[in-house]
Design a protein around this motif. Structure first.
Motif, short mmCIF file in Angstrom:
data_model
loop_
_atom_site.label_atom_id
_atom_site.label_comp_id
_atom_site.label_asym_id
_atom_site.label_seq_id
_atom_site.Cartn_x
_atom_site.Cartn_y
_atom_site.Cartn_z
N ALA A 101 -7.04 9.49 6.23
CA ALA A 101 -5.71 9.60 6.82
C ALA A 101 -4.75 8.59 6.21
O ALA A 101 -3.58 8.89 5.92
N VAL A 102 -5.24 7.37 6.00
CA VAL A 102 -4.42 6.33 5.38
C VAL A 102 -4.11 6.70 3.93
O VAL A 102 -2.98 6.53 3.46
N VAL B 187 0.84 -1.20 0.00
CA VAL B 187 0.00 0.00 0.00
C VAL B 187 0.87 1.25 0.00
O VAL B 187 0.67 2.19 -0.79
N VAL B 188 1.87 1.26 0.87
CA VAL B 188 2.68 2.46 1.07
C VAL B 188 3.66 2.68 -0.07
O VAL B 188 3.81 3.81 -0.56
N PHE B 189 4.32 1.62 -0.52
CA PHE B 189 5.41 1.79 -1.47
C PHE B 189 5.06 1.41 -2.91
O PHE B 189 5.77 1.81 -3.83
N ALA B 190 3.99 0.64 -3.09
CA ALA B 190 3.66 0.19 -4.44
C ALA B 190 2.30 0.67 -4.92
O ALA B 190 1.87 0.33 -6.03
N PRO C 63 -4.16 -1.15 -3.49
CA PRO C 63 -5.41 -0.67 -2.87
C PRO C 63 -5.39 -0.80 -1.35
O PRO C 63 -4.88 -1.79 -0.80
N ILE C 64 -5.94 0.19 -0.69
CA ILE C 64 -5.99 0.18 0.77
C ILE C 64 -6.92 -0.92 1.28
O ILE C 64 -6.83 -1.35 2.43
N GLY C 65 -7.77 -1.44 0.41
CA GLY C 65 -8.71 -2.48 0.79
C GLY C 65 -8.05 -3.74 1.30
O GLY C 65 -8.71 -4.59 1.91
N ALA D 209 -9.91 1.29 10.74
CA ALA D 209 -10.91 1.75 11.69
C ALA D 209 -10.72 3.24 11.89
O ALA D 209 -9.66 3.69 12.30
N GLY D 210 -11.74 4.02 11.54
CA GLY D 210 -11.62 5.47 11.66
C GLY D 210 -11.59 6.13 10.29
O GLY D 210 -12.27 5.69 9.35
N ASP D 211 -10.80 7.18 10.17
CA ASP D 211 -10.77 8.02 8.97
C ASP D 211 -9.88 7.40 7.91
O ASP D 211 -8.64 7.50 8.00
#
Length: 224
Positions: free
Chosen positions: A212-213, A194-197, A200-202, A207-209
């Motif tokens: 932000a992710v 997710v962070v480097f490639a 999808p965040i899925g 949990a939450g906003d």
């Protein structure tokens, strides 16, 4: 078996050559990486440094202790747990890892497949952080809790981290954050994707906003 000659033994007084004598053996930098976030037991390191044998780990830890990179200590707990930790000088390896990481990103042989431990991906986030202000990716600071596990090593359990990123501060450290507005949890390698490639965040539980992710992922995706 004859003693392995160092560059110093061969008369090379170059500082870079000495650095390779200290951390150039296989596993040494990976061991140091796993210690950047705090002290670890031998068993923790044996589990996290995937592929190392107990004998080799013992040998590398001894070499790192002898060279002043690592030291042993006892935790102030009931079991007086013995741990390994980086010395003050050894902690300077984070700057080395930052430079090496940026250099390695442009390698023609950079591995596109593979896995990362929870500590490994968090250290990568610290060393590869763009250090841009969060204002570039939306309004307000980001305070994010991360709960990561390694699917290859389920017995290792979940490790917790806290990220605070605002106008003039980037802090990513080990430990829980009960006051974070957002918590992301899941496999550490999936989080690295997710962070480097830009995956999808899925693939993670949020949990939450979720924004932000998304902002954190956007900041890292902008790294050249």
């Amino acid at each position: 078996m004859p003693k392995k000659q160092t560059y110093a033994d061969l008369g090379d007084a170059c500082a870079t050559a000495h650095a390779m004598d200290v951390i150039g053996d296989r596993w040494s930098m990976v061991i140091a990486r796993e210690l950047l976030l705090g002290p670890r037991r031998f068993a923790d390191l044996a589990s996290a440094v995937v592929g190392v044998t107990p004998a080799v780990l013992t040998s590398r830890l001894k070499a790192l202790r002898d060279s002043g990179v690592v030291e042993q200590a006892q935790l102030d707990d009931l079991g007086r747990t013995r741990v390994y930790r980086l010395t003050e000088w050894g902690q300077g390896l984070e700057d080395v890892m930052r430079s090496l990481g940026h250099w390695a990103q442009h390698s023609p042989g950079f591995p596109v497949d593979g896995s990362m431990t929870p500590d490994g991906v968090v250290v990568a986030m610290r060393t590869m952080a763009p250090y841009a202000t969060m204002a570039e990716w939306g309004d307000g600071p980001v305070r994010l809790a991360m709960e990561l596990h390694d699917e290859r090593r389920p017995a290792a359990g979940v490790r917790r981290y806290r990220l605070q990123w605002d106008e003039d501060r980037f802090e990513l450290t080990e430990g829980a954050d009960d006051e974070a507005a957002t918590t992301v949890s899941g496999d550490s390698s999936a989080w690295a994707d997710v962070v480097f490639a830009g995956s999808p965040i899925g693939s993670m539980a949020v949990a939450g906003d979720q924004r932000a992710v998304e902002r954190v992922a956007a900041a890292y995706s902008a790294i050249a």
